[in-house]
Design a protein around this motif. Sequence first.
Motif, short mmCIF file in Angstrom:
data_model
loop_
_atom_site.label_atom_id
_atom_site.label_comp_id
_atom_site.label_asym_id
_atom_site.label_seq_id
_atom_site.Cartn_x
_atom_site.Cartn_y
_atom_site.Cartn_z
N LEU A 26 -34.19 16.21 -2.75
CA LEU A 26 -34.31 15.44 -3.99
C LEU A 26 -34.39 13.95 -3.69
O LEU A 26 -35.19 13.22 -4.28
CB LEU A 26 -33.11 15.71 -4.91
N TYR A 27 -33.57 13.48 -2.75
CA TYR A 27 -33.58 12.06 -2.39
C TYR A 27 -34.89 11.67 -1.71
O TYR A 27 -35.38 10.56 -1.91
CB TYR A 27 -32.37 11.73 -1.53
N LEU A 28 -35.45 12.57 -0.92
CA LEU A 28 -36.75 12.31 -0.31
C LEU A 28 -37.83 12.16 -1.38
O LEU A 28 -38.67 11.26 -1.31
CB LEU A 28 -37.13 13.43 0.65
N LYS A 29 -37.80 13.02 -2.38
CA LYS A 29 -38.77 12.93 -3.47
C LYS A 29 -38.58 11.62 -4.23
O LYS A 29 -39.55 10.95 -4.59
CB LYS A 29 -38.62 14.13 -4.40
N ASN A 30 -37.32 11.25 -4.48
CA ASN A 30 -37.04 10.00 -5.18
C ASN A 30 -37.51 8.79 -4.36
O ASN A 30 -38.04 7.82 -4.93
CB ASN A 30 -35.55 9.87 -5.49
N LEU A 31 -37.30 8.81 -3.06
CA LEU A 31 -37.74 7.72 -2.20
C LEU A 31 -39.25 7.58 -2.27
O LEU A 31 -39.79 6.48 -2.42
CB LEU A 31 -37.30 7.96 -0.75
N ARG A 32 -39.94 8.70 -2.19
CA ARG A 32 -41.40 8.69 -2.27
C ARG A 32 -41.86 8.13 -3.62
O ARG A 32 -42.78 7.32 -3.69
CB ARG A 32 -41.93 10.10 -2.05
N LYS A 46 -25.74 20.22 1.38
CA LYS A 46 -25.35 19.54 0.14
C LYS A 46 -26.39 19.83 -0.94
O LYS A 46 -27.59 19.86 -0.67
CB LYS A 46 -25.24 18.04 0.35
N TRP A 47 -25.88 20.00 -2.18
CA TRP A 47 -26.74 20.37 -3.30
C TRP A 47 -26.55 19.40 -4.45
O TRP A 47 -25.47 18.86 -4.65
CB TRP A 47 -26.40 21.79 -3.76
N LYS A 48 -27.63 19.22 -5.21
CA LYS A 48 -27.58 18.41 -6.43
C LYS A 48 -28.62 18.97 -7.39
O LYS A 48 -29.76 19.23 -6.99
CB LYS A 48 -27.87 16.94 -6.12
N ASP A 49 -28.23 19.15 -8.61
CA ASP A 49 -29.14 19.65 -9.64
C ASP A 49 -29.85 20.94 -9.22
O ASP A 49 -31.04 21.14 -9.50
CB ASP A 49 -30.17 18.59 -10.03
N GLY A 50 -29.14 21.80 -8.49
CA GLY A 50 -29.67 23.11 -8.12
C GLY A 50 -30.62 23.12 -6.94
O GLY A 50 -31.29 24.12 -6.70
N ALA A 51 -30.71 22.01 -6.21
CA ALA A 51 -31.62 21.96 -5.05
C ALA A 51 -30.95 21.20 -3.92
O ALA A 51 -29.92 20.54 -4.12
CB ALA A 51 -32.93 21.29 -5.44
N GLY A 52 -31.53 21.29 -2.74
CA GLY A 52 -31.01 20.56 -1.60
C GLY A 52 -31.03 19.06 -1.89
O GLY A 52 -32.08 18.50 -2.20
N LYS A 53 -29.87 18.44 -1.81
CA LYS A 53 -29.74 17.03 -2.18
C LYS A 53 -30.67 16.13 -1.36
O LYS A 53 -31.29 15.22 -1.90
CB LYS A 53 -28.27 16.59 -1.99
N ALA A 54 -30.79 16.37 -0.08
CA ALA A 54 -31.65 15.54 0.76
C ALA A 54 -33.10 15.60 0.29
O ALA A 54 -33.80 14.59 0.28
CB ALA A 54 -31.54 15.97 2.22
#
Length: 177
Positions: free
Chosen positions: A68-74, A58-66
Motif C-alpha cells: 500500500l505504501y509503495l502504491k502511495n509513494l508512486r 504487516k497489514w493495513k486495510d486488508g492488504a500488505g502494508k508495504a
Amino acid sequence: MIRSFTLAISATAILLVMTGSTAMAQSTTSDPQGNERPVIGLQHTGPIKVVYQVSEDKWKDGAGKAFLYLKNLRGFYDKQGISASDLDIRAVVHGDASSHVLTDEAWNRVKGVDTGNPNTKLLSELKKLGVSVELCDTRRKREGWSKSDINAGVLLTEAAYARIIDLQHQGYAYIKF
C-alpha cells in the motif's frame, strides 16, 4: 587583547541568541497554530531510484502494508508531475512478508483458507505502475514453494540482502519497511 576579543565574541553570541529568541517569539505570537510554517517540497525530481526492503508481515486495510505504501509513494510522485520514466521503484521481499507474494491457490494452501491472496490485485496494480516486486529465492526454497506458487508479476532474486546491497551500489535509496 585575547580577553577583549573573547568578551566581544561572547557579547555578540548573547545578542544573537536574544535577537533570535525575540524573532521566534514574534513569529509564534503572530501564528500560534503554526499554519504558516513552510513545507519542504521535492528538491530532486529525477531520476529517482529506490529500493524497499519488505520483510515484516504487516497489514493495513486488508492488504500488505508495504505494498500500500509503495502504491502511495508512486501516486505521490505522479501528483508532483514526475514521469514514470524518471522513477525506478523496487521492493525486495523476504522473511515473514514472503507469503504476501503467493498466488491465490498457494495462499489458500499455505494459510488453510479459501479466500485467495488479499495482495493479488495490489501486486497487479504495482506492476502496471512500473513498481518491480522481487522475492528472495532462498526464502522460497526454504518454504518449499515452487516457482509457480509465486505471483507471476513477481521476479525472483537469488538472495534478498545481496540484492539490496547490489541495488544500493547502483544508487538506489534504501527504505526498510
